[in-house]
Design a protein around this motif. Structure first.
Motif, PDB file in Angstrom:
ATOM      1  N   VAL A 194      -3.935  -4.664   2.028  1.00 36.27           N
ATOM      2  CA  VAL A 194      -3.672  -3.883   0.819  1.00 36.27           C
ATOM      3  C   VAL A 194      -2.213  -4.040   0.408  1.00 36.27           C
ATOM      4  O   VAL A 194      -1.307  -3.979   1.252  1.00 36.27           O
ATOM      5  CB  VAL A 194      -3.962  -2.380   1.027  1.00 36.27           C
ATOM      6  N   PHE A 195      -2.000  -4.246  -0.886  1.00 39.02           N
ATOM      7  CA  PHE A 195      -0.656  -4.177  -1.452  1.00 39.02           C
ATOM      8  C   PHE A 195      -0.697  -3.157  -2.576  1.00 39.02           C
ATOM      9  O   PHE A 195      -1.402  -3.346  -3.575  1.00 39.02           O
ATOM     10  CB  PHE A 195      -0.182  -5.526  -1.997  1.00 39.02           C
ATOM     11  N   ALA A 196       0.039  -2.064  -2.413  1.00 36.35           N
ATOM     12  CA  ALA A 196       0.113  -1.012  -3.428  1.00 36.35           C
ATOM     13  C   ALA A 196       1.478  -1.108  -4.094  1.00 36.35           C
ATOM     14  O   ALA A 196       2.484  -0.655  -3.561  1.00 36.35           O
ATOM     15  CB  ALA A 196      -0.074   0.366  -2.789  1.00 36.35           C
ATOM     16  N   GLY A 197       1.508  -1.738  -5.281  1.00 34.93           N
ATOM     17  CA  GLY A 197       2.771  -1.990  -5.955  1.00 34.93           C
ATOM     18  C   GLY A 197       3.026  -1.065  -7.124  1.00 34.93           C
ATOM     19  O   GLY A 197       2.135  -0.370  -7.610  1.00 34.93           O
ATOM     20  N   GLU A 198       4.275  -1.076  -7.569  1.00 37.01           N
ATOM     21  CA  GLU A 198       4.660  -0.252  -8.706  1.00 37.01           C
ATOM     22  C   GLU A 198       4.020  -0.749  -9.999  1.00 37.01           C
ATOM     23  O   GLU A 198       3.734   0.026 -10.899  1.00 37.01           O
ATOM     24  CB  GLU A 198       6.185  -0.258  -8.858  1.00 37.01           C
TER      25      GLU A 198
END
Length: 218
Positions: free
Chosen positions: A162-166
């Protein structure tokens, strides 16, 4: 702070004595006695400072050694199947899901046009039978490179990447992951014909790589 006060006092004393010497004698020349006195005061001032600097360097070296030892111990545990359990900040875990890695300084990279470079083109035009004229020109060629497009939290859980970016985010279940490649400062993931490159803080890279090996084999 004692050594700073001591050094400051000594320096002030040296400057004071030197000023008095100039005022009384009217010259900057120092005799043997003055050289000895000023040299002794200088040594008295800077020996504590040198000792303090040496002590700080030793403490820093021990701290780095301790950090490296702890990392080696954690990597050893992962190699033996003991996966860490960590908390996440931006990633929302699903029911029954466990986070094993959280890297909050991750950057999602994408290939984009970063500039243009000039190239030459040549065209031949027939103006009569057996006669051609050449014409040269310039043509801009796009130059591509990887640039950071979103900063966020990268996590490896018990079931997915998972990558939770702005700005941008993505998730990949391990069952759909085609392959992954570890690079110097991150990891590239492939899902079919699509790819995702994530840059991580250097200390997190070996942990992420080893965890991926274990989690994708499960």
């Amino acid at each position: 702070m004692d050594f700073l006060r001591k050094a400051g006092t000594g320096i002030f004393g040296v400057l004071t004595l030197f000023s008095l010497k100039v005022i009384l004698d009217g010259q900057l020349f120092l005799g043997i006695t003055e050289v000895i006195v000023f040299g002794a005061l200088g040594i008295w001032c800077f020996i504590p400072l040198a000792k303090k600097i040496k002590l700080e360097k030793q403490q820093e070296a021990l701290m780095i050694q301790d950090i490296q030892m702890k990392r080696d111990q954690q990597l050893f545990k992962i190699k033996n199947g003991e996966l860490p359990v960590v908390s996440v900040k931006s990633v929302i875990l699903r029911s029954g899901e466990t986070a094993h890695l959280s890297s909050r300084g991750a950057i999602l990279m994408e290939e984009q046009v970063t500039g243009y470079e000039a190239g030459t083109t040549s065209v031949r035009v027939n103006i009569a039978k057996g006669v051609t004229v050449g014409k040269a020109g310039t043509k801009a060629k796009a130059v591509k490179g990887y640039v950071g497009v979103s900063k966020g939290e990268f996590a490896l859980t018990s079931g997915r990447v998972v990558f939770a970016g702005e700005i941008k985010s993505f998730e990949i279940p391990y069952s759909k992951l085609t392959s992954f490649f570890t690079i110097e400062d991150g990891i590239t993931f492939h899902v079919g014909s699509k790819s995702h490159m994530v840059c991580l803080p250097r200390p997190d890279v070996p942990f992420a790589s080893l965890l991926l090996e274990k989690l994708t084999q499960a």
